[in-house]
Scaffold this motif. Structure first.
Motif, PDB file in Angstrom:
ATOM      1  N   THR A 128       0.811  -1.221   0.000  1.00  0.00           N
ATOM      2  CA  THR A 128       0.000   0.000   0.000  1.00  0.00           C
ATOM      3  C   THR A 128       0.843   1.269   0.000  1.00  0.00           C
ATOM      4  O   THR A 128       0.606   2.169  -0.814  1.00  0.00           O
ATOM      5  CB  THR A 128      -0.967  -0.002   1.196  1.00  0.00           C
ATOM      6  N   SER A 129       1.817   1.377   0.875  1.00  0.00           N
ATOM      7  CA  SER A 129       2.613   2.614   0.956  1.00  0.00           C
ATOM      8  C   SER A 129       3.413   2.844  -0.322  1.00  0.00           C
ATOM      9  O   SER A 129       3.539   3.981  -0.787  1.00  0.00           O
ATOM     10  CB  SER A 129       3.534   2.593   2.172  1.00  0.00           C
ATOM     11  N   GLN A 132       0.956   4.037  -3.012  1.00  0.00           N
ATOM     12  CA  GLN A 132       0.595   5.434  -2.795  1.00  0.00           C
ATOM     13  C   GLN A 132       1.688   6.354  -3.336  1.00  0.00           C
ATOM     14  O   GLN A 132       1.393   7.343  -4.000  1.00  0.00           O
ATOM     15  CB  GLN A 132       0.361   5.703  -1.309  1.00  0.00           C
ATOM     16  N   SER A 133       2.911   6.021  -3.054  1.00  0.00           N
ATOM     17  CA  SER A 133       4.036   6.837  -3.524  1.00  0.00           C
ATOM     18  C   SER A 133       4.105   6.844  -5.052  1.00  0.00           C
ATOM     19  O   SER A 133       4.276   7.899  -5.664  1.00  0.00           O
ATOM     20  CB  SER A 133       5.346   6.302  -2.937  1.00  0.00           C
TER      21      SER A 133
END
Length: 183
Positions: A128-129, A132-133
Motif C-alpha cells: 500500500t505505501s 501510494q508513492s
C-alpha cells in the motif's frame, strides 16, 4: 503544483505566437453530470481560457457523435468525464502514453519513458505505501507533462431510508437497484 500568474501565462502565450489561432473545444452537448450540463461547463472553460488570451470556439454534439470522435482519437481538444471502471487507481493508468486514453490523445508508447516506467511499476506493486508513492508520482508527472487537464472530481450524494435492504452506494455503478428491496 506550480502556481503561475495570469501575467506570466499571457506573456508566455504572446511569446509562443499561437494566441490568435482558434482552438475548438468539443464536448457532449446532451450530457449532464451531477446536475451540471456539459454545455455550461464548456462555456465556463471557454470563458476562463479566453480570459487567459486563448481563442476558443465551442462545438457541442450529441453523446453518440462525440463519443465516436473521441474514441477514434479524432478530437484535438475535448471536454470529457472519466468514471472508474473498478475501485483501484490502476484504472487511471489508461491516461499514460501508449494506453487507451493516452492513445486517444495522440500520446503513443515511448512518448514519456519515465512516466511509462512508473506506470509499469505501479501496475505490479502490491504494498500500500509503495503504491501510494508511485501513484502520487504518476499524478504529479501527468500534471506537469501530460496532455490532460483534470478540472473537477464531482461528488456523489446518496440517500436511502432505513426501510430498504441492500441500498448500497458503489463508485463504479452507483447503486445496483436490482438488489434493493423492502425490509
Amino acid at each position: 503544483m506550480n502556481h503561475v500568474s495570469a501575467l506570466s501565462v499571457l506573456s508566455a502565450l504572446a511569446a509562443s505566437g499561437v494566441g490568435s489561432q482558434k482552438v475548438t473545444l468539443e464536448y457532449p452537448s446532451d450530457l449532464t453530470i451531477n446536475g451540471v450540463p456539459f454545455t455550461t461547463l464548456a462555456q465556463k472553460v471557454q470563458a476562463n481560457l479566453q480570459a487567459a488570451g486563448f481563442n476558443v470556439s465551442l462545438a457541442g454534439s450529441p453523446v453518440g457523435t462525440w463519443l465516436s470522435k473521441y474514441r477514434d482519437g479524432q478530437m484535438a481538444f475535448g471536454l470529457s468525464i472519466w468514471g472508474p471502471d473498478y475501485p483501484d487507481p490502476a484504472d487511471y493508468l489508461a491516461f499514460t502514453p501508449g494506453k487507451l486514453v493516452g492513445l486517444r490523445a495522440g500520446w503513443p508508447a515511448g512518448s514519456d519513458p519515465a512516466l511509462e516506467k512508473l506506470a509499469a511499476k505501479a501496475l505490479v506493486t502490491t504494498k500500500t505505501s509503495a503504491r501510494q508513492s508511485l501513484y502520487r508520482q504518476i499524478q504529479l508527472h501527468l500534471n506537469q507533462r501530460g496532455p490532460f487537464f483534470p478540472l473537477l472530481q464531482p461528488t456523489q450524494v446518496f440517500a436511502a431510508t432505513t426501510d430498504l435492504r441492500n441500498a448500497v452506494f458503489n463508485p463504479e455503478y452507483e447503486i445496483d437497484v436490482t438488489q434493493v428491496s423492502p425490509r
